[in-house]
Each structure stands twice: as C-alpha cells, then as structure tokens.
Write a protein that holds these residues in place. Structure first.
Motif, PDB file in Angstrom:
ATOM      1  N   LEU A   1      -6.721   1.520  24.916  1.00 57.14           N
ATOM      2  CA  LEU A   1      -6.733   1.669  26.371  1.00 57.14           C
ATOM      3  C   LEU A   1      -7.387   0.443  26.980  1.00 57.14           C
ATOM      4  N   VAL A   2      -6.669  -0.222  27.887  1.00 57.99           N
ATOM      5  CA  VAL A   2      -7.198  -1.393  28.578  1.00 57.99           C
ATOM      6  C   VAL A   2      -7.489  -1.000  30.023  1.00 57.99           C
ATOM      7  N   THR A   3      -8.762  -0.817  30.349  1.00 58.37           N
ATOM      8  CA  THR A   3      -9.112  -0.539  31.736  1.00 58.37           C
ATOM      9  C   THR A   3      -8.998  -1.846  32.523  1.00 58.37           C
ATOM     10  N   GLY A   4      -8.448  -1.756  33.731  1.00 58.67           N
ATOM     11  CA  GLY A   4      -8.216  -2.978  34.500  1.00 58.67           C
ATOM     12  C   GLY A   4      -7.072  -3.797  33.940  1.00 58.67           C
ATOM     13  N   GLY A   5      -6.170  -3.152  33.222  1.00 57.64           N
ATOM     14  CA  GLY A   5      -5.076  -3.853  32.558  1.00 57.64           C
ATOM     15  C   GLY A   5      -3.993  -4.378  33.477  1.00 57.64           C
ATOM     16  N   ALA A   6      -4.078  -4.063  34.772  1.00 61.22           N
ATOM     17  CA  ALA A   6      -3.130  -4.621  35.739  1.00 61.22           C
ATOM     18  C   ALA A   6      -3.716  -5.830  36.458  1.00 61.22           C
TER      19      ALA A   6
ATOM     20  N   ALA B   1     -14.200   5.959  19.137  1.00 60.45           N
ATOM     21  CA  ALA B   1     -15.446   5.352  18.666  1.00 60.45           C
ATOM     22  C   ALA B   1     -15.558   3.845  18.880  1.00 60.45           C
ATOM     23  N   ASN B   2     -14.508   3.177  19.379  1.00 61.74           N
ATOM     24  CA  ASN B   2     -14.532   1.712  19.465  1.00 61.74           C
ATOM     25  C   ASN B   2     -14.405   1.241  20.906  1.00 61.74           C
ATOM     26  N   ILE B   3     -15.237   0.260  21.303  1.00 63.96           N
ATOM     27  CA  ILE B   3     -15.123  -0.300  22.646  1.00 63.96           C
ATOM     28  C   ILE B   3     -15.485  -1.781  22.640  1.00 63.96           C
ATOM     29  N   VAL B   4     -14.620  -2.567  23.269  1.00 65.20           N
ATOM     30  CA  VAL B   4     -14.878  -3.974  23.565  1.00 65.20           C
ATOM     31  C   VAL B   4     -15.184  -4.049  25.051  1.00 65.20           C
ATOM     32  N   PHE B   5     -16.372  -4.500  25.387  1.00 65.32           N
ATOM     33  CA  PHE B   5     -16.822  -4.541  26.775  1.00 65.32           C
ATOM     34  C   PHE B   5     -16.698  -5.951  27.327  1.00 65.32           C
ATOM     35  N   SER B   6     -15.965  -6.078  28.427  1.00 68.41           N
ATOM     36  CA  SER B   6     -15.827  -7.360  29.111  1.00 68.41           C
ATOM     37  C   SER B   6     -17.070  -7.598  29.949  1.00 68.41           C
ATOM     38  N   SER B   7     -18.020  -8.327  29.375  1.00 71.20           N
ATOM     39  CA  SER B   7     -19.269  -8.616  30.079  1.00 71.20           C
ATOM     40  C   SER B   7     -19.130  -9.940  30.825  1.00 71.20           C
ATOM     41  N   SER B   8     -20.229 -10.637  31.034  1.00 72.56           N
ATOM     42  CA  SER B   8     -20.180 -11.840  31.864  1.00 72.56           C
ATOM     43  C   SER B   8     -21.346 -12.755  31.561  1.00 72.56           C
ATOM     44  N   ALA B   9     -21.131 -14.040  31.751  1.00 72.35           N
ATOM     45  CA  ALA B   9     -22.230 -14.997  31.659  1.00 72.35           C
ATOM     46  C   ALA B   9     -23.225 -14.805  32.786  1.00 72.35           C
TER      47      ALA B   9
ATOM     48  N   ILE C   1     -10.669  -1.303  25.524  1.00 69.57           N
ATOM     49  CA  ILE C   1     -11.076  -2.638  25.952  1.00 69.57           C
ATOM     50  C   ILE C   1     -11.353  -2.521  27.452  1.00 69.57           C
ATOM     51  N   HIS C   2     -12.627  -2.556  27.787  1.00 69.44           N
ATOM     52  CA  HIS C   2     -13.068  -2.222  29.142  1.00 69.44           C
ATOM     53  C   HIS C   2     -13.214  -3.489  29.984  1.00 69.44           C
ATOM     54  N   VAL C   3     -12.155  -3.790  30.726  1.00 67.53           N
ATOM     55  CA  VAL C   3     -12.114  -4.986  31.566  1.00 67.53           C
ATOM     56  C   VAL C   3     -12.337  -4.643  33.041  1.00 67.53           C
ATOM     57  N   ALA C   4     -12.058  -3.410  33.427  1.00 68.11           N
ATOM     58  CA  ALA C   4     -12.136  -3.021  34.841  1.00 68.11           C
ATOM     59  C   ALA C   4     -13.553  -3.192  35.382  1.00 68.11           C
ATOM     60  N   GLY C   5     -13.623  -3.574  36.645  1.00 68.13           N
ATOM     61  CA  GLY C   5     -14.932  -3.691  37.280  1.00 68.13           C
ATOM     62  C   GLY C   5     -14.842  -4.467  38.577  1.00 68.13           C
ATOM     63  N   PHE C   6     -15.924  -4.424  39.328  1.00 66.61           N
ATOM     64  CA  PHE C   6     -16.035  -5.216  40.551  1.00 66.61           C
ATOM     65  C   PHE C   6     -16.665  -6.543  40.166  1.00 66.61           C
ATOM     66  N   LYS C   7     -15.906  -7.639  40.272  1.00 65.41           N
ATOM     67  CA  LYS C   7     -16.262  -8.881  39.593  1.00 65.41           C
ATOM     68  C   LYS C   7     -16.785  -9.982  40.508  1.00 65.41           C
ATOM     69  N   TYR C   8     -17.091  -9.689  41.733  1.00 66.93           N
ATOM     70  CA  TYR C   8     -17.465 -10.748  42.663  1.00 66.93           C
ATOM     71  C   TYR C   8     -18.974 -10.818  42.828  1.00 66.93           C
TER      72      TYR C   8
END
Length: 325
Positions: free
Chosen positions: A4-9, A110-118, A71-78
């Motif tokens: 599952l890719v959150t924010g996949g669009a 049981a598995n998650i890749v988190f899209s974090s940030s610098a 794969i958790h990409v969704a979020g408010f990125k600004y």
C-alpha cells in the motif's frame, strides 16, 4: 501480496508506484487527492480514495488487498506553510501516521517504509550530515516527521514479542527533482524546479534569494536528488523488510556533495535553451549556507546511488512539465 502506497497519486508516491510495478511487486494507492493527481495513477493500479485519518478505510484497504507492507509517503509537506498551520500539519503527519500504525497492527501487517525528511535535522552545524547528526527540526513539518520516526521506533518495541512485530525504516531526503516518467511531474508551488519552470513558461525571469553565502559561487548549496533514485530506494527498503533482512531504523538519501542554486540555474539555461540571468533577491530568513548529507549507509543497504547528472535532473523534470501542457 501487495504494498500500500499512501500518497501514491502524488509526485513522489506515483514514482514509487511505478518502481514497485517494475520490480514485480503489486502497488495499491491510498490517496485523498488533496494534492495528488488521479492521472498519475496507472490504470492497472487500484486506487483507494480517502484519508489516512480514516482508520476504517485504511484497515479495510490493508485487508481487502492482502497488503504485506506500507510505503507511507502521504503527508503535508510544506515546511514554510507548516509554521502558519501547525495543527493541520500535526493532524496529517502525526495523527495520520498513528492511524496507519494502528490499522496495520489490527490487520496483521508488519512492514512499513516511512517517507521522512531531512527537515528533522533543521539547520545542522556540520558540513556533511549523517544519520547520527543531531535532530533539531526548525518547523512543525520537521517536528512532525521526527515524531513519525519515534512512533515507528516505539511501535517496533511494543510489538517485538507479538506474532507480527513491526519492521520499519525511515528514509530522509532533501530536494527531490526531475521525473522518471514523462506523465508525472512536480506540482508543488514551493519547490525550486517547478517555481523556475513556471516562471519560464510564463515568460518571467527566475530569482535567486541571496548570492552572498559562504559557498564557492555565493549561492546556497543543497542536496538535489532525482525522484527516480528516491523511488528505487523505497522499493529496495520494502524488499529488504519483506525478506526479513537486517535494516537500519533510518537512512539519509543524500548526494554527498550537493549543488548550488546557481549550478541549477546554469543547467536550466543549458537544457531549456532559454537564455536568462536570474534576478537577485535578498536572503530568506533562516536559509543556511549548505546542507548536504552522505548517502553511504543507504548505498550499502539500499543500492542508493546518484544515477542522474544535474542536466538530466533538469531535462527530465522540464520534459514532464511541458508534456502536461
């Protein structure tokens, strides 16, 4: 089994979706389309439209599609806007991540890749950022990403003795640019590449904010990393988690040397053929001279490498934006 890719669009998420498919994995997209584009989702990929804050929706998607990882990409990125909208930022990025973790536990995923940030580092006082560099986020956005990393860590500890202990990693990256698919482009009104491209398409002259930094050409230096490389690293992390292989809690997806704003502008002139001399504006408050990270740990574990030159970064981004009309 699927991922599952959150924010996949969105810009980055859509590239992750394509990279998963190319690797023989089945992506499923969860996106509320607040900034994502339905056209970015391939026709053969399932799209679950809705919010990551909707616990029932998230858990239902995990169960219905037999998801083995997120794969958790969704979020408010600004980051800048997050200063004016901290509660919104925390709702989307902190509560959203909490809901996903709760739904995963309930569904036995049981598995998650988190899209974090610098942005978790804030303004570091070192020339080269490593995974261990002090975390001093300077915005609610950066704070929300750091809290997300903490939640993954704590949930991993809490579920360690369970039937499905959480396996996780967080990928931190800086300025994501370019395109690996001519139908997907950066739509953000706050990122350098789309700002420059929109100015050129509208017959305007791009601007540089500050040319008196302590750098070789006077403009600030940042990590610029191609979105195709970012997507590939997410997939490598997912495969490593699914295989039960050792993985670090966090990786910096850095270039190791960085590029200056002037170098980017020079590349834009070369690639587009549009001659311009950027206008010079004052420094923006809080902009440091240089922020660059090493990607050595990710290179060791996630096949991380910089596969694109600066001209290729510009060319692929410019072509995708122009294809959009």
């Amino acid at each position: 089994m699927s991922w599952l890719v959150t924010g996949g669009a969105g810009y980055i998420g859509a590239h992750v979706v394509r990279a998963l498919s190319a690797a023989g994995l089945t992506p499923v997209v969860l996106d509320d389309l607040s900034s994502g584009q339905p056209s970015f989702v391939p026709e053969d990929v399932a799209l679950v439209e809705g919010s990551i804050l909707d616990r029932a929706l998230v858990e239902g998607a995990l169960r219905e599609h037999s998801v083995e990882g997120v794969i958790h990409v969704a979020g408010f990125k600004y980051a800048g806007v997050s200063v004016q909208r901290p509660l919104h930022t925390y709702a989307q990025n902190v509560e959203g991540t909490r809901v996903i973790l709760e739904a995963m536990e309930a569904a036995g995923v049981a598995n998650i890749v988190f899209s974090s940030s610098a942005a978790v580092f804030g303004t570091p006082d070192v020339d080269l950022v490593t995974e261990d560099t002090a975390k001093r986020p300077a915005s609610p956005y950066g704070e929300s990403k750091l809290i997300g990393e903490w939640m993954l860590r704590d949930q991993g500890v809490a579920t360690a003795a369970s039937a499905t202990p959480l396996r996780h990693t967080s990928l931190r990256y800086f300025n994501v640019v370019g395109s690996a698919d001519s139908t997907v482009y950066d739509v953000s009104p706050h990122n350098l590449f789309p700002i420059v491209f929109e100015a050129l398409l509208n017959g305007q002259t791009p601007s540089i904010f500050g040319n008196d930094y302590n750098t070789p050409d006077g403009t600030n230096v940042r990590d610029y990393v191609h979105v195709g490389d970012i997507a590939a690293a997410h997939v490598e992390a997912a495969k490593r988690l699914a295989a039960g292989e050792p993985i670090e809690p966090a990786y910096n997806l850095g270039s190791g040397d960085g590029l200056s704003v002037k170098q980017i502008m020079d590349a834009v002139v070369r690639v587009t053929g549009i001659e311009f001399v950027p206008t010079m504006g004052p420094r923006r408050p809080g902009d440091p001279d240089r922020i660059v990270a090493t990607g050595e740990l990710a290179a060791r574990d996630l096949d991380w490498t910089m596969r694109y030159t600066v001209d290729e970064m510009v060319r692929t981004g410019w072509e995708a934006r122009r294809n959009a009309g």
